[in-house]
Scaffold this active site. Structure first.
Site, PDB file in Angstrom:
ATOM      1  N   GLY A 155       0.519  -1.434  -0.043  1.00  0.00           N
ATOM      2  CA  GLY A 155       0.055  -0.315   0.210  1.00  0.00           C
ATOM      3  C   GLY A 155       0.938   1.418   0.251  1.00  0.00           C
ATOM      4  O   GLY A 155       0.170   2.193  -0.277  1.00  0.00           O
ATOM      5  N   LYS A 176       9.520   3.291  -0.223  1.00  0.00           N
ATOM      6  CA  LYS A 176       8.199   2.756   0.493  1.00  0.00           C
ATOM      7  C   LYS A 176       8.093   4.067   1.100  1.00  0.00           C
ATOM      8  O   LYS A 176       9.044   5.079   1.807  1.00  0.00           O
ATOM      9  CB  LYS A 176       8.848   2.012   1.439  1.00  0.00           C
ATOM     10  CG  LYS A 176       7.800   1.977   2.951  1.00  0.00           C
ATOM     11  CD  LYS A 176       8.567   0.729   3.850  1.00  0.00           C
ATOM     12  CE  LYS A 176       7.247   0.981   5.329  1.00  0.00           C
ATOM     13  NZ  LYS A 176       7.030  -0.006   5.980  1.00  0.00           N
ATOM     14  N   ASP A 338       1.770 -11.356   6.746  1.00  0.00           N
ATOM     15  CA  ASP A 338       2.217 -10.520   5.807  1.00  0.00           C
ATOM     16  C   ASP A 338       3.792  -9.886   5.339  1.00  0.00           C
ATOM     17  O   ASP A 338       4.429  -8.986   5.429  1.00  0.00           O
ATOM     18  CB  ASP A 338       1.679  -9.441   5.188  1.00  0.00           C
ATOM     19  CG  ASP A 338       0.900  -8.855   6.474  1.00  0.00           C
ATOM     20  OD1 ASP A 338       0.122  -9.456   7.264  1.00  0.00           O
ATOM     21  OD2 ASP A 338       1.283  -7.200   6.107  1.00  0.00           O
TER      22      ASP A 338
END
Length: 675
Positions: A155, A176, A338
């Site tokens: 995301g 990131k 995850d």
């Protein structure tokens, strides 16, 4: 810590030489570390490549399905492992810090090139695209706090591609905080200075501690701002968008295989690629063929056997990894499926924490109200996560094959690695005794009851000599050093305060008697038992004086030290030169017990300075963390006379003095909370 200028110069030259050879080595050797973990902890090639000449070979995008749509906006992504996305631009990107050892994995060497830092900022903020780079976001799912959350995905992170260095090693680049992706849901895909500095510093700190980890090459901030409610108290502020360059063999994770999960009975969610076993087969072929080539080569004719051997290997790697965490007091904070690497690396640094005062129930994540990811629960949680990976591999690896592997390998591998590491931390090198496990257990108990600093106490123990070796201090003097690392009465009282509302506790206790079945559904037996023990202990502390606590701490340490010295006598059996054996023991202990770790208050001071436009503390801390086992740190041929940090975050002028980086945290740091 003062040394001569000549000695400092020699150390600096050795430091520089080690870097030119491809990066500093931590105290532990690479023996026994898996190939891909060694690569993640390894060094770059000797050739040099400029940013414009990186050799990209984006195998993941060629091997796994990529979503055809390039439409903006969050959405479910069925039938694909990646979605192509471009980074969102930021204003005035500038470099906060760079890790030269990490960049050397890519054969990048600045050598004082003009404009180097600005180029890094432009390319690794996402403002400019490297030749050969193909940006994309990865689709994955995950079990979060024990519940299947459905599609998650990158995301806020973007795959930039895979670089082959001059040694033929493959490194995936990821930035990131580069903006929204199809997996951002309601978020803006951005990260800020606070979280980015913590991830950047901890990635490199873990590497130099010798623990398998993803790496961080750069931290870049900007003038672009986003709104964040820092304290979750309804008072949002503007913060600067910041981007971290992450480097690893791969960022695939357990959750990458959960995109095929059928409907979950508890949550009603399913993976976006449910029923697509063809993609699961592709992903297994890719992961094993590229990152476990020895397994692929040995079992190319038997896919089921190949998959079982792969699963056995990731089970053992995961067990060894969490054993390493436990031995340095590291708490990950968000051990969802995850956030578990498919090649056995520490991945995704969020609300992590290194323990200061030893507390087996330590919870570093302020959002983890139930303590699911507490320090002492990490081994069992990682084992549980492996069971979820096993489910995600069906039918390519049936559960009747994978479940026995977990039971056969995980606990045994964890215990073996943990005890082996603990023997090194205690300097028990020549003999393995059955009672060593009990000695370690009793040490941890004394650490807990005395409130001793985990890192500093282990480091101090190297000063206890093998009986017969020369010593510069008495037992009483050494006890004094240990007591300095123990908590005060007020600190122990503060840490031991009951945490549950008395009315809630009374209600649950009454329910346990009146309706045991309902209590089993609503209550937490283990949590309530711990809370009752806390209440009893807290009541005892109210009757205790400082003198009584000091006497209790001294007795506990004296009793344990007698057992430790007795065990050290075994190390001297059949030895001609005890001093030589002791010197080797001290060397091994000091290369397994760090002097410096990334304590929360150190990170916070670096963050505070950076938010005020001063990046020097981030860079200073980075250099310190590159030498975690050294007593004396020389950086860039300049002796750090005092490894100190300004305690600027404290509002108490008395506590605003300069402190050594290895100090126990100041009083204000007790209020730090990371979520």
């Amino acid at each position: 810590m003062a040394v001569s200028a000549a000695r400092c110069a020699r150390r600096a030259l050795r430091y520089r030489h080690q870097h030119r050879a491809g990066g500093l080595r931590s105290g532990r050797g690479a023996a026994g570390v898996p190939v891909s973990a060694r690569r993640a902890m390894g060094t770059g090639g000797s050739g040099r490549a400029g940013l414009r000449n990186l050799r990209f070979d984006n195998l993941a995008l060629r091997s796994l399905p990529v979503e055809p749509s390039r439409e903006p906006g969050s959405r479910q992504v069925p039938g694909a492992c990646f979605s192509r996305v471009r980074a969102a631009l930021v204003e005035q990107p500038r470099l906060v810090a760079q890790s030269l050892p990490a960049l050397r994995l890519l054969d990048l060497e600045p050598e004082g090139e003009p404009g180097w830092e600005q180029e890094l900022a432009e390319y690794f903020s996402g403002n400019r695209q490297l030749a050969g780079s193909e940006s994309a976001a990865h689709c994955y799912c995950g079990h979060q706090f024990g519940n299947f959350a459905g599609q998650l995905g990158d995301g806020a992170a973007l795959y930039l591609g895979e670089v082959l260095n001059s040694k033929g090693h493959r490194w995936e680049l990821q930035i990131k905080g580069a903006g929204p992706t199809p997996y951002s849901r309601q978020s803006d895909g951005r990260k800020v200075l606070r979280s980015s500095i913590r991830e950047f510093l901890c990635s490199e700190a873990m590497f130099h501690l010798g623990i398998p980890t993803t790496r961080a090459g750069t931290c870049v901030t900007s003038d672009t701002k986003v709104v964040r409610d820092v304290l979750y108290d309804g008072h949002p502020i503007y913060e600067k968008c910041t981007i971290v360059l992450r480097i690893a063999p791969t960022f695939l994770r357990f959750g990458s295989f959960e995109i095929f999960k059928p409907m979950d009975e508890s949550t009603g969610r399913k993976g976006p690629s449910c029923g697509r076993n063809d993609i699961r087969v592709q992903m297994l072929d890719y992961v094993i063929g590229i990152f476990y080539p020895e397994i692929q080569s040995a079992h190319s004719q038997n896919t089921l056997q190949r998959n079982a051997v792969f699963f056995r290997e990731i089970t053992k790697r995961t067990a060894r990894l969490v054993a390493e965490w436990q031995c340095v007091g590291f708490c990950h904070g968000v051990l969802n499926t995850d956030n578990m690497s498919i090649v056995g690396l520490t991945i995704d640094y969020g609300p992590f924490g290194f323990m200061d005062r030893f507390d087996p129930d330590y919870v570093c994540n302020g959002s983890d109200n139930g303590g699911r990811y507490a320090y002492n629960r990490q081994p069992e949680i990682c084992k549980w996560n492996l069971s979820k990976l096993a489910e995600a591999l069906v039918p390519e690896l049936p559960l009747e094959e994978s479940r026995p592997i977990i039971e056969e390998e995980y606990n045994a591998e964890f215990e073996q690695h943990y005890q082996q590491k603990m023997r090194k931390k205690l300097g028990l090198l020549r003999h393995e005794k059955a009672e060593d496990e009990q000695l370690v257990s009793e040490l941890l108990h004394v650490l807990q009851t005395s409130g001793a600093d985990f890192t500093n106490t282990f480091r101090l123990l190297s000063e206890v000599p093998i009986p017969g070796a020369s010593t510069l201090f008495t037992l009483e003097e050494f006890l004094g050093k240990l007591i300095e690392q123990c908590a005060t009465l007020e600190e122990i009282k503060l840490a031991s305060k009951p945490t549950m509302d008395p009315r809630q506790l009374s209600m649950l206790l009454a329910l346990s008697h009146s309706n045991p079945q309902l209590f089993d559904l609503l209550g937490n037996k283990e949590g309530i038992a711990k809370e009752l023990a806390r209440i009893e202990h807290f009541a005892e502390l109210q009757e205790m004086t400082t003198e009584m606590l000091l006497s209790k701490q001294k007795k506990a340490w004296t009793d344990w030290l007698q057992k430790y010295r007795s065990r050290l006598e075994n190390e001297a059996e059949d030895v001609d030169d005890i001093s030589e054996v002791n010197a080797e023991r001290v060397k091994v202990m000091n290369s397994n017990n760090p002097k410096f770790i990334l304590r929360n208050y150190i990170a916070q001071n670096a963050i505070n300075a950076a938010e005020n436009g001063d990046f020097s503390e981030v860079r200073r801390v980075l250099k310190l963390l590159e030498n975690p086992y050294n007593e004396e740190v020389c950086v860039k041929e300049v002796l750090l006379q005092e490894a100190t940090v300004e305690v600027a975050a404290s509002s108490d002028t008395e506590n605003s003095r300069r402190m050594p980086y290895h100090s126990k945290p100041p009083a204000w740091a007790r209020n730090l909370l990371v979520t």
